[in-house]
Design an enzyme around this catalytic site. Structure first.
Site, mmCIF file in Angstrom:
data_model
loop_
_atom_site.group_PDB
_atom_site.id
_atom_site.type_symbol
_atom_site.label_atom_id
_atom_site.label_comp_id
_atom_site.label_asym_id
_atom_site.label_seq_id
_atom_site.Cartn_x
_atom_site.Cartn_y
_atom_site.Cartn_z
ATOM 1 N N ASP A 75 0.814 -1.212 0.000
ATOM 2 C CA ASP A 75 0.000 0.000 0.000
ATOM 3 C C ASP A 75 0.852 1.268 0.000
ATOM 4 O O ASP A 75 0.460 2.287 -0.568
ATOM 5 C CB ASP A 75 -0.929 0.005 1.217
ATOM 6 N N GLY A 76 2.027 1.215 0.634
ATOM 7 C CA GLY A 76 2.915 2.372 0.619
ATOM 8 C C GLY A 76 3.356 2.718 -0.794
ATOM 9 O O GLY A 76 3.378 3.891 -1.187
ATOM 10 N N ASN A 148 -3.670 9.933 1.086
ATOM 11 C CA ASN A 148 -3.935 9.595 2.487
ATOM 12 C C ASN A 148 -4.177 10.838 3.346
ATOM 13 O O ASN A 148 -5.277 11.063 3.822
ATOM 14 C CB ASN A 148 -2.769 8.794 3.075
ATOM 15 N N ASP A 177 -0.074 19.652 19.109
ATOM 16 C CA ASP A 177 1.215 19.221 18.567
ATOM 17 C C ASP A 177 1.202 19.210 17.040
ATOM 18 O O ASP A 177 2.252 19.097 16.406
ATOM 19 C CB ASP A 177 1.561 17.818 19.068
ATOM 20 N N SER A 191 -4.703 9.475 10.962
ATOM 21 C CA SER A 191 -5.852 10.146 11.573
ATOM 22 C C SER A 191 -6.542 9.256 12.606
ATOM 23 O O SER A 191 -6.938 9.720 13.680
ATOM 24 C CB SER A 191 -6.852 10.557 10.487
#
Length: 232
Positions: A75-76, A148, A177, A191
């Site tokens: 997937d990367g 993404n 942050d 997320s």
């Protein structure tokens, strides 16, 4: 038909599948363009120079030519390949040679049948929302799209202050942050780890998720994907 192939590595146990893939394309007189660094990897792994139409290193070399983008990896790798088709609507097909296969879900054993379906138009195209980043001195100007998420994060130990606007209307000031702006595709990634919701891929929305916010009442927010989000 012109197929663009993107990848970043080949394990020894995948060489046989790569050869099978190239043979399937050769049978159908397909023209192939390959990501330039990956072509070198192919050459070393196969022991010969594969016959291709050419190589590419930028979206401008893919978009006028390719009918499909083929991602070879996990997937990367799939997410990286999307940056080379940008907003051209060239379909991306993922062959899973990696660990995760939610996006790249075609297994190596299914290569012949998948190629057959491709040539018979026996497939459906699933639209996914993407993010586009614009900013002064944009370091990502050559590839400003994200499938993404896009994240703004602090560099040191102190919190940062982020003023957010939706379609030029003030939304909120975040003391946190950082801030994650995610697509539905990315809702199960970074997320999610900060408390963002899981959103259906076809929901046409974006998710704004603060990272370690300094307010108890600040929570992730889902907005329409046609919105323009401005961060200061």
């Amino acid at each position: 038909m012109v197929i663009a192939i993107y990848g970043n590595r080949i394990e020894k146990n995948h060489v046989k599948s790569i050869k099978l893939l190239l043979e399937e394309f050769s049978k159908r007189d397909t023209q192939i363009i390959v990501f330039a660094p990956f072509y070198k990897i192919l050459e070393n792994a196969l022991g010969y120079k594969p016959s291709v139409k050419g190589v590419f290193q930028s979206p401008a070399e893919v978009k006028p030519l390719a009918n499909f983008m083929l991602s070879i990896g996990g997937d990367g790798t799939f997410l990286e390949s999307v940056s080379y088709v940008e907003d051209s609507r060239i379909p991306v097909v993922g062959i899973n040679f990696g660990r995760l296969g939610f996006l790249a879900h075609i297994q190596s054993d299914d290569i012949p049948s998948a190629i057959e379906q491709l040539y018979n138009n026996d497939f459906t195209v699933e639209d996914r929302s993407a993010l586009m980043l614009t900013m002064e001195n944009n370091p990502f100007s050559s590839s400003p799209f994200a499938l993404n998420d896009i994240t703004v994060q602090k560099l040191g130990t102190a919190m940062i202050t982020i003023n957010a606007y939706i379609d030029n209307e003030f939304l909120s000031t975040y003391w946190a942050d950082g801030l994650i702006v995610s697509t539905p595709t990315g809702s199960t990634a970074y997320s999610l780890s900060v408390g963002g919701p899981i959103v259906s891929p076809n929901s046409n929305s974006f998710i704004i998720s603060p990272i370690a916010p300094h307010h108890l009442t600040v929570r992730p927010l889902v907005i329409p994907d046609e919105s323009t989000l401005t961060l200061e």
